[in-house]
Motif scaffolding. Sequence first.
Motif, short mmCIF file in Angstrom:
data_model
loop_
_atom_site.label_atom_id
_atom_site.label_comp_id
_atom_site.label_asym_id
_atom_site.label_seq_id
_atom_site.Cartn_x
_atom_site.Cartn_y
_atom_site.Cartn_z
N ASN A 1 0.87 -1.17 0.00
CA ASN A 1 0.00 0.00 0.00
C ASN A 1 0.91 1.23 0.00
OD1 ASN A 1 -2.39 1.61 0.25
ND2 ASN A 1 -1.89 1.88 2.41
N ARG B 1 1.81 5.24 -0.23
CA ARG B 1 1.45 6.65 -0.08
C ARG B 1 2.59 7.49 -0.66
NH1 ARG B 1 -0.16 4.18 4.79
NH2 ARG B 1 -2.40 4.40 5.22
N ILE C 1 -0.41 8.76 -8.65
CA ILE C 1 -1.62 8.00 -8.31
C ILE C 1 -1.87 6.94 -9.38
CG2 ILE C 1 -4.09 8.14 -7.88
CD1 ILE C 1 -2.32 9.44 -5.70
N SER D 1 -2.04 5.01 -3.34
CA SER D 1 -3.41 5.02 -2.84
C SER D 1 -3.79 6.34 -2.18
CB SER D 1 -3.59 3.90 -1.81
OG SER D 1 -2.77 4.12 -0.66
N GLU D 2 -2.80 7.16 -1.83
CA GLU D 2 -3.07 8.35 -1.04
C GLU D 2 -1.87 9.28 -1.13
OE1 GLU D 2 -5.22 8.29 3.05
OE2 GLU D 2 -3.08 8.17 3.53
N ALA E 1 -7.88 10.05 -5.38
CA ALA E 1 -7.29 9.48 -4.17
C ALA E 1 -7.32 10.54 -3.06
CB ALA E 1 -5.86 9.04 -4.43
#
Length: 287
Positions: A132, A134, A159, A164-165, A191
């Motif tokens: 995941n 960022r 993105i 994801s962020e 996102a």
Amino acid sequence: MPTPSISFEFFPPKSLEASFRLWDCVSTLAPLAPEWVSVTYGAGGTTRELTREAVATLGKQFDLRVAGHLTCVDASREETMEVARGFRAAGVTDIVALRGDAPKGSDRFEPHPEGFNNSLELIAALAADDFNVRVGCYPDTHPEAAGADADIAWLKRKIDAGASEAISQFFFDAETFLRFRDRCAAEGIDAPIVPGILPIENWKGVSKFAAACGTTIPDDLAAAFEVAVRDGREDLLAIAQAAELADTLVSEGVEHLHFYTLNKPELTRDVCAALGIAPRSALSRVA
């Protein structure tokens, strides 16, 4: 007004004294129930092993969801992905992926001959390996960007590469972030864009840092801190400034706040208290 969720950034210790300071910081802030915390990666990858050790320890000792920072600086692709695999072996699957600053003694980023050329390549590799991811973003335009439009276009590519962020660089004016958030949405970035908040523990140091990373300092804020430093009220102003900034963001629909703690927990703790974010033990007693 809803209470926002929160996260914290720490940096890995380089000495025994710094280790005690980190554990004290985490012990103070962990009861506030952050959604996750992150551990930074030193300039040029200088804290690579320290970051890996801190990430593993925080997850085990404090039962926190931890994200390790990872950069493209001064390492081959294999070496970089080996660090990522080390995170996974420690139970960590969240990574904050950054290009990274130039190593000490250099004035610009140069990719390693066998390394990732930029953050896009790093993000794509990590996302393909089921991390995941960022990433960073810049409400005040990044010093190396051609302009605000180029900055947002680059974020969209991050993105699209698998992030994801996005977590923003710190800023001092809520409108700066809100305008940036709206422009990102207009460019098709769906996102979450999380504001990064830096409680000002040392005005002189933060001023230098802001100048280096392109963060605008409002004139009225600079004047207020000059008076506060002179009168010994710097901490009181810092808490009030960060709490007001955070409160404005939440009133405008921001649901999550990310705090840069600098491993000094008191200001962040007090800002959270001003926002109504109480330790879990206190909440249980009230319930």
